[in-house]
Design a protein around this motif. Structure first.
Motif, short mmCIF file in Angstrom:
data_model
loop_
_atom_site.label_atom_id
_atom_site.label_comp_id
_atom_site.label_asym_id
_atom_site.label_seq_id
_atom_site.Cartn_x
_atom_site.Cartn_y
_atom_site.Cartn_z
N HIS A 340 5.32 9.27 0.16
CA HIS A 340 5.22 7.96 -0.48
C HIS A 340 5.43 8.19 -1.98
O HIS A 340 6.00 9.22 -2.37
N VAL A 341 5.01 7.28 -2.83
CA VAL A 341 5.43 7.31 -4.24
C VAL A 341 4.40 7.93 -5.18
O VAL A 341 4.60 7.93 -6.40
N GLY A 342 3.29 8.46 -4.65
CA GLY A 342 2.39 9.22 -5.49
C GLY A 342 1.44 8.38 -6.32
O GLY A 342 0.87 7.40 -5.86
N VAL A 343 1.26 8.78 -7.58
CA VAL A 343 0.30 8.17 -8.49
C VAL A 343 1.05 7.61 -9.69
O VAL A 343 1.87 8.29 -10.30
N SER A 344 0.77 6.36 -10.04
CA SER A 344 1.40 5.77 -11.22
C SER A 344 0.65 4.51 -11.60
O SER A 344 -0.20 4.02 -10.85
N GLY A 345 1.00 3.98 -12.75
CA GLY A 345 0.41 2.71 -13.18
C GLY A 345 -0.89 2.90 -13.94
O GLY A 345 -1.33 4.01 -14.22
N LYS A 346 -1.50 1.78 -14.26
CA LYS A 346 -2.73 1.77 -15.03
C LYS A 346 -3.79 0.99 -14.26
O LYS A 346 -3.49 0.30 -13.31
N GLY A 347 -5.03 1.10 -14.70
CA GLY A 347 -6.11 0.37 -14.06
C GLY A 347 -7.02 1.31 -13.30
O GLY A 347 -6.93 2.54 -13.39
N THR A 348 -7.89 0.74 -12.52
CA THR A 348 -8.88 1.53 -11.80
C THR A 348 -8.31 2.21 -10.57
O THR A 348 -8.87 3.19 -10.09
N ASP A 349 -7.24 1.69 -10.03
CA ASP A 349 -6.63 2.26 -8.82
C ASP A 349 -5.18 2.57 -9.12
O ASP A 349 -4.35 1.68 -9.27
N THR A 350 -4.85 3.84 -9.21
CA THR A 350 -3.48 4.25 -9.53
C THR A 350 -2.80 4.99 -8.39
O THR A 350 -1.67 5.43 -8.53
N ILE A 351 -3.51 5.15 -7.26
CA ILE A 351 -2.97 5.91 -6.14
C ILE A 351 -2.24 4.98 -5.18
O ILE A 351 -2.81 4.01 -4.69
N HIS A 352 -0.99 5.30 -4.91
CA HIS A 352 -0.19 4.55 -3.95
C HIS A 352 -0.36 5.22 -2.58
O HIS A 352 0.40 6.13 -2.24
N ASN A 353 -1.33 4.77 -1.82
CA ASN A 353 -1.73 5.48 -0.61
C ASN A 353 -0.67 5.46 0.49
O ASN A 353 -0.59 6.39 1.29
N GLY A 354 0.13 4.40 0.57
CA GLY A 354 1.19 4.35 1.57
C GLY A 354 0.68 4.34 2.99
O GLY A 354 1.14 5.10 3.83
N ALA A 355 -0.26 3.44 3.28
CA ALA A 355 -0.82 3.36 4.64
C ALA A 355 0.22 2.84 5.63
O ALA A 355 0.49 3.47 6.65
N LEU A 356 0.82 1.69 5.31
CA LEU A 356 1.86 1.15 6.17
C LEU A 356 3.21 1.79 5.87
O LEU A 356 4.08 1.87 6.74
N ASP A 357 3.40 2.23 4.64
CA ASP A 357 4.66 2.83 4.21
C ASP A 357 4.41 4.29 3.78
O ASP A 357 4.23 4.56 2.61
N ASN A 358 4.38 5.29 4.66
CA ASN A 358 4.74 5.13 6.05
C ASN A 358 3.79 5.99 6.89
O ASN A 358 4.20 6.60 7.86
N ALA A 359 2.51 6.03 6.47
CA ALA A 359 1.56 6.82 7.26
C ALA A 359 1.48 6.31 8.69
O ALA A 359 1.36 7.09 9.64
N ILE A 360 1.59 4.99 8.87
CA ILE A 360 1.49 4.46 10.22
C ILE A 360 2.75 4.76 11.03
O ILE A 360 2.69 4.89 12.26
N GLY A 361 3.89 4.92 10.35
CA GLY A 361 5.10 5.36 11.06
C GLY A 361 4.96 6.80 11.54
O GLY A 361 5.37 7.14 12.65
#
Length: 558
Positions: A340-361
């Motif tokens: 998936h796309v890793g860590v980026s952005g600002k704020g309290t949550d910066t982790i792009h977990n990728g549950a549907l895209d694409n852990a579920i695949g």
């Protein structure tokens, strides 16, 4: 799933090292209570268990090239082993691994480069970086310098099926071609997305002897995305798989895409041209613009620099040998991307977990392997393929397609699982590309036999068929399909909500209202489709005259 902007798929450098950050609890107390009141089936619990690990904060978004991705790959390898699959990755010391190492290289422009235009043999006039042009990184070389006359070729597209040859009447050998961004609206979404990419346009130019390309930004394009945004985006890092010398892979015989010119820069290029830039710009704002190719009275000199940083990642390959003495020599690939796309952005949550895209695949891929092992091997061999760097531009699947761990000619079909949105009870299914080959009747028979409708592409303008890993097999001539839950009933609203709120954002995590039992239904249909393909007597072939089947010289029906 990869973003639509194929030629501007810009990403950040991978973050290395395993974080000590505590993972957040994805499920709320209310959700946990509800789950306790309604226990999941064994299949749904298994799917959720895989996703809980792969989409946890500890995996930090599974970015290709990161240590966390490597952990996720080892997890998938262990699950393939538990499902009874044989290792199908790299071979060393007489033994195979489940992992296929993928050498990667990150690259980006090193500095602003230089660009100048000379008209009718006059003194070269420099263009201004960030105002007139933004340079492109060349994955093949640290330094690229090209000086040549410029030929304008409209969209830069060659599509005989649409009666279009934008090179008609001009000779571009030894020259730089300039084309406007985009493609005509009258084409199908899939073909339009393919033909409109800068990579495809560069291929057309190279085939006709050009030595470089530049993209001309139109007023419509600048209204949609300001040139300043392109300038900022150009500083981001891109990635591809690496050649032995550390440079990035490109197609044999390809030429560099040197830069993008703004509307102001294009006007300077067209000074003194037979067709004024203002007329070209007005035409480009029409959905089905028609241009007349012409040699411009300009010579362009471009010099760019590119910086490189090596990285590495891996595909995970598991094999279930076929049971038929003859058909087992043929291979059906079931693919899904692990990154998936890793860590980026600002704020309290910066982790792009990728549950549907694409852990579920990936979870679906693992559960299908277990189902095949339980119910017995089909006639053809099945390869379960979890690829890296899909989000960087379908890189892991491209590496596998060019370095397969079994003979490429043995691969007869690919069925791809990418980002099934399972936040609703789906009533139908969509098979992107299914109507292009003899896979279509199999898919329809299985889907309708399972009690679902098979619906046409609900988003034809998105060109989804060219946006995920199966397309790398299509480019090798292999009939392929990408399966999704459909949008009947509550589906349309659920998909729109996910795409607008959670797609490629930190919100794609386990706090979403994922309906795990729908994952069981999704896996069941995918399994049945894959098994019928693997057991069919006839090898899949493209429908006669299909655009992509013909373009990539795949097996065609008589």
């Amino acid at each position: 799933m990869r973003r639509l902007a194929l030629s501007l798929s810009l990403v950040t450098l991978p973050v290395s090292g395993v974080t000590q950050e505590a993972t957040r609890t994805a499920d709320t107390p209310a959700a946990a209570s509800a789950a306790a009141a309604t226990p999941l089936s064994a299949g749904a619990a298994a799917i959720k268990g895989h996703v809980m690990f792969l989409a946890s904060d500890a995996m930090r978004g599974r970015e290709a090239g990161s240590a966390e991705f490597d952990i996720a790959a080892q997890y998938v390898a262990s699950q393939f082993f538990a499902a009874g699959l044989k290792p199908g990755g790299d071979a060393a010391a007489g033994a195979r691994s489940y992992l296929q190492q993928v050498p990667l290289v990150a690259y980006k422009p090193a500095g602003k480069g230089t660009m100048s235009i000379a008209h009718a043999g006059g003194t070269p006039q420099p263009l201004v970086h960030g105002v007139d042009y933004v340079p492109s990184a060349d994955p093949r070389a640290k330094e690229t310098a090209v000086t040549a006359p410029v030929v304008f070729v409209g969209y830069g597209i060659v599509a005989p099926a649409y009666g279009r040859d934008d090179y008609r009447g001009v000779d571009v050998r030894g020259k730089i071609v300039a084309f406007v961004s985009g493609s005509p609206a009258k084409m199908t979404g899939e073909e339009r997305a393919w033909l409109g990419s800068a990579t495809t346009k560069a291929r057309f130019a190279a085939e006709r002897g050009a030595i470089g390309t530049i993209t001309l930004q139109t007023p419509r394009a600048e209204n949609q995305r300001a040139f300043a945004q392109l300038v900022e985006a150009s500083t981001h890092t891109r990635m591809t798989w690496a050649n032995p010398d550390g440079t990035g892979n490109v197609e044999a015989g390809s030429i560099p895409n040197l830069a993008t010119l703004s509307v102001a820069g294009a006007a300077k290029l067209f000074a003194g041209a037979r067709t004024p830039w203002a007329k070209v710009a007005r035409a480009a704002d029409k959905p089905d613009a028609v241009f007349v190719a012409e040699q411009l009275p300009a010579t362009l000199a471009a010099a760019t620099q590119t910086s490189f940083a090596p990285a590495r990642s891996s595909n995970v390959v598991g094999v279930l040998p076929g049971s038929d003495p003859v058909l087992s020599k043929e291979v059906v690939v079931l693919s899904a991307h692990l990154d998936h796309v890793g860590v980026s952005g600002k704020g309290t949550d910066t982790i792009h977990n990728g549950a549907l895209d694409n852990a579920i695949g990936i979870a679906s891929l693992i559960e299908e392997a277990k189902r095949f092992q339980k119910e017995g091997a089909p006639k053809r061999t099945i390869v379960f393929l979890a690829v890296t760097a899909e989000e960087k531009g379908l890189i892991g699947s491209d590496y596998f397609a060019n370095h397969p761990t079994m003979p490429l000619q043995s691969i007869v079909a690919d069925v791809n699982l990418d980002m099934p949105i399972l936040t609703y009870r789906f009533e139908d299914m969509v098979a992107f590309g299914g109507d292009r080959s003899t896979l279509g009747p199999i898919i329809r028979r299985v889907v309708e036999g399972a009690g679902f409708a098979l619906s046409p592409d609900p988003m034809p303008d998105e060109g989804i068929f060219v946006r995920s890993d199966h397309f790398r097999f299509v480019q090798k001539g292999v009939p392929s399909v990408f399966l999704w839950p459909g949008q009947k009933g509550p589906g349309k609203a659920a998909v729109e909500h996910f795409m607008s709120t959670n797609y490629h954002k930190p919100g794609d995590d386990l706090s979403q209202p994922i309906e795990w039992e729908q994952g069981v239904r999704f896996v069941d249909v995918n399994y049945r489709i894959a098994r019928e393909i693997a057991d069919s007597v006839a090898r899949p072939v493209w429908n006669k005259g299909d655009y992509f089947g013909t373009l990539f010289k795949g097996p065609m029906a008589e």
